[in-house]
Design an enzyme around this catalytic site. Structure first.
Site, short mmCIF file in Angstrom:
data_model
loop_
_atom_site.label_atom_id
_atom_site.label_comp_id
_atom_site.label_asym_id
_atom_site.label_seq_id
_atom_site.Cartn_x
_atom_site.Cartn_y
_atom_site.Cartn_z
CG ASN A 1 -20.42 6.95 30.83
OD1 ASN A 1 -20.70 5.76 30.79
ND2 ASN A 1 -21.32 7.89 30.74
CE LYS B 1 -18.01 -5.95 26.40
NZ LYS B 1 -16.80 -5.36 26.90
N GLY C 1 -24.71 2.04 26.31
CA GLY C 1 -23.56 2.41 25.48
C GLY C 1 -23.99 3.32 24.35
N GLY C 2 -23.19 3.36 23.30
CA GLY C 2 -23.46 4.26 22.18
C GLY C 2 -24.63 3.75 21.34
CD GLU D 1 -31.55 3.18 30.00
OE1 GLU D 1 -31.53 4.35 29.54
OE2 GLU D 1 -32.51 2.73 30.64
CB CYS E 1 -25.82 9.02 28.47
SG CYS E 1 -26.38 8.70 30.14
CD GLU F 1 -22.86 13.86 13.36
OE1 GLU F 1 -21.70 13.48 13.63
OE2 GLU F 1 -23.23 14.17 12.21
CD GLU F 2 -23.55 10.44 23.08
OE1 GLU F 2 -23.25 9.40 22.47
OE2 GLU F 2 -24.09 10.45 24.20
P1 NAD Z 1 -19.84 1.58 23.39
O1 NAD Z 1 -21.16 1.42 22.72
O2 NAD Z 1 -18.64 1.70 22.55
O3 NAD Z 1 -19.56 0.34 24.36
C1 NAD Z 1 -20.45 -0.02 25.39
C2 NAD Z 1 -20.24 -1.48 25.72
O4 NAD Z 1 -20.62 -2.26 24.59
C3 NAD Z 1 -18.79 -1.86 26.03
O5 NAD Z 1 -18.76 -2.80 27.06
C4 NAD Z 1 -18.33 -2.47 24.74
O6 NAD Z 1 -17.27 -3.38 24.87
C5 NAD Z 1 -19.59 -3.17 24.27
N1 NAD Z 1 -19.63 -3.46 22.83
C6 NAD Z 1 -19.04 -2.76 21.84
N2 NAD Z 1 -19.30 -3.35 20.65
C7 NAD Z 1 -20.07 -4.43 20.90
C8 NAD Z 1 -20.66 -5.44 20.08
N3 NAD Z 1 -20.50 -5.45 18.77
N4 NAD Z 1 -21.41 -6.39 20.68
C9 NAD Z 1 -21.59 -6.38 22.02
N5 NAD Z 1 -21.04 -5.47 22.84
C10 NAD Z 1 -20.30 -4.49 22.29
O7 NAD Z 1 -20.02 2.81 24.36
P2 NAD Z 1 -18.90 3.51 25.26
O8 NAD Z 1 -18.02 4.28 24.34
O9 NAD Z 1 -18.30 2.53 26.20
O10 NAD Z 1 -19.79 4.50 26.14
C11 NAD Z 1 -20.19 5.74 25.69
C12 NAD Z 1 -21.60 5.71 25.16
O11 NAD Z 1 -22.49 5.21 26.14
C13 NAD Z 1 -22.12 7.08 24.82
O12 NAD Z 1 -22.79 7.07 23.58
C14 NAD Z 1 -23.09 7.39 25.93
O13 NAD Z 1 -24.08 8.32 25.61
C15 NAD Z 1 -23.64 6.06 26.23
N6 NAD Z 1 -24.18 6.02 27.59
C16 NAD Z 1 -25.55 5.93 27.77
C17 NAD Z 1 -26.08 5.94 29.05
C18 NAD Z 1 -27.56 5.83 29.28
O14 NAD Z 1 -27.95 5.38 30.37
N7 NAD Z 1 -28.44 6.21 28.37
C19 NAD Z 1 -25.23 6.04 30.14
C20 NAD Z 1 -23.86 6.14 29.93
C21 NAD Z 1 -23.35 6.11 28.64
#
Ligand code: NAD
Length: 492
Positions: free
Chosen positions: A152, A175, A228-229, A250, A284, A384-385
């Protein structure tokens, strides 16, 4: 179609398997670039390169001041390239060019700030309680960091990790998301130009299971810094635990924007719209729940609908566009599913409520800005998000009830408070379980101010002075200066 290579040990390389994956432009729904689809073998090479660089004279032998100068030089290079990087980000993830360009122009500040901090990492001399003994502490880097980022805000969120971890003297394998790797690879070229030694920054592209997991579980990785999520974060936390690795997580949020009856109505409406529809809700810190005092609820909703209706959808590269597409097809489908769930749960759809098929939306994955009223705090749409342009409006009667609803989700990333009362402005941040609380404003970040979540929204903080300590460990050094010979069988 442009074809990209990834960065390992200062070399631009394809995946060892030769596999690639396509990056798709969310506005046209067409592929526009290919990046390497790496695997465990590539990860191993990158981690080995990062480990070698960590111990190299070229990196470890640098003074902290020289390391800081490298970071500041990088900041200058990013500043000169920011508009172009912003265009690439928009092409890759479909978020507004106005937002991505703004972010890219702001990113240098992280490298200036942490570059400045690099030679201010100090230990302490302790007035130790043992005569004839000198004791001091040192702050040392952890080693190889695995940085894993989402789609994002690809470069901004990477900078939040890279700037402090490099300032602290670590090396990194980064990555980026499989949905937005191109800007990362362009960014990688700037590290080279700034003069970072080979292997200090490595970028490996590909899928989570194929690149992320081997990276997290690699025995030579000391820390995982993940954005990420929350479900992915939980999984990564478990994997990292097996190697007793440090982690920063995060994660997601379900942030509440609380509008009290004494709020400046126009400012609050504006803030709530910005909280959920800016970035198409794909942030997020999205204020996806508006908690509105019952006495102003109907007037507030009327004004909210009036403003949200004016949102201009379309090509995210155009500066007048206000709501762009959803970044990925799976995310688009997920957002639409949540809209259906909310309708089935009995929430009242007052705006939008489905795919956007306006001509200006082209073939892109657009969802109409959607507002539900009559939402109960226990409904899934309120817990839920969604990560899309979907707002739940929930009425409340008392301050206590507002706090209870705001704190009732598993998340705790951010909160907004709209009030003219000084008492509430000071009291509410104490009572809200959230890493960031904005009062009479929303969605502000700075390199100076800590960012991170409570509860399921994460562990650790990014930005601000403390962030550098997420990438350091403390060593305590003891020196006998009196030449005492002690009883070998008793602790000194
Ligand atoms: P995601 O969790 O699907 O992916 C994030 C990253 O993790 C990607 O690079 C992905 O390839 C990697 N990944 C996925 N599965 C993995 C595994 N099994 N092992 C290691 N790496 C893996 O998230 P997304 O859909 O890319 O992003 C959206 C999410 O990120 C939302 O939930 C959002 O709230 C969160 N987010 C949080 C913040 C914060 O700072 N708190 C900021 C931005 C986004």
């Amino acid at each position: 179609m442009t074809s990209y290579q990834m960065l390992i040990d200062g070399q631009w390389v394809a995946a060892r398997s030769g596999a690639t994956l396509e990056s798709v432009n969310p506005f046209t729904a067409q592929p526009w670039a290919t990046v390497p689809r790496a695997g465990a073998e590539d990860v191993d090479l990158a981690v080995k390169a990062a480990r070698k660089a960590f111990y190299s004279k070229a990196w470890r032998g640098l003074t902290a001041t020289a390391r800081g100068a490298l970071l500041r030089k990088l900041g200058d290079l990013i500043a000169a390239d920011a508009d172009r990087l912003g265009t690439i980000e928009t092409t890759d993830n479909g978020k507004l060019y106005a937002e991505m360009r703004g972010q890219c122009n702001y990113i240098p500040q992280w490298f200036y700030y942490f570059g400045g901090l690099a030679d201010k990492i100090e230990g302490r001399v302790l007035p130790i309680d043992k005569p004839g003994v000198f004791n001091f502490t040192k702050q040392e880097p952890l080693g190889v960091i695995a940085a894993i980022t989402p789609w994002n805000s690809p470069l901004l969120l990477a900078a939040w990790k890279l700037a402090p971890l490099l300032a602290a003297g670590n090396t990194v394998v980064w990555k980026p998301s499989e949905f937005s790797s191109v800007s990362a690879l362009e960014f990688g070229k700037l590290f080279e130009q700034a003069g970072f030694p080979p292997g200090v920054v490595n970028i490996v592209t590909g899928f989570g299971a194929e690149v992320g997991e081997p990276l997290v579980t690699h025995p030579d990785v000391a820390k995982v810094a993940f954005t990420g999520g929350d479900k992915t974060g939980e999984h990564i936390y478990q994997l990292a635990a097996r190697g007793i690795k440090h982690v920063t997580l995060e994660l997601g949020g379900k942030s509440a924007n609380i509008v009290f009856e004494d709020a400046d109505m126009e400012a609050a409406v504006n803030g709530v719209v910005s909280g959920i529809f800016a970035a198409t809700g794909q942030t997020c810190i999205a204020g996806s729940r508006a908690l509105v005092h019952r006495s102003i609820h109907d007037e507030f909703v009327d004004k909210l609908l009036a403003l949200a209706k004016t949102a201009k959808m379309g090509n995210p590269l155009e500066l007048t566009t206000q709501v762009g597409p959803v970044t990925t097809r799976p995310q688009y489908e997920k957002v639409l599913q949540y809209i259906d769930i909310a309708k089935k749960e009995g929430a009242v759809c007052r705006l939008g409520g489905g795919p956007a098929t306006r001509p200006e939306c082209g073939a892109g994955w657009f969802v109409e800005p959607t507002i539900f009223t009559g939402v109960k705090p226990t409904m899934r749409i309120a817990c839920e998000e969604v990560f899309g342009p979907v707002l739940s409006v929930i009425p409340f009667d008392t301050d206590d009830e507002a706090v209870e609803i705001a704190n009732s989700t598993a998340y705790g990333l951010a909160a907004g408070v709209w009030t003219k009362s000084i008492k509430r402005a000071l009291e509410m941040p104490d009572r809200l379980e959230a890493g960031m609380v904005w009062v009479n404003m929303y969605r502000a970040v700075s390199y100076m101010s800590p960012f991170g979540g409570y509860k399921r929204s994460g562990i650790g903080r990014e930005s601000g002075m403390d962030a550098i300590h997420e990438y350091l460990q403390t060593k305590s050094v003891w020196i006998d200066v009196a030449g005492n010979t002690a009883n070998p069988f008793v602790m000194r």
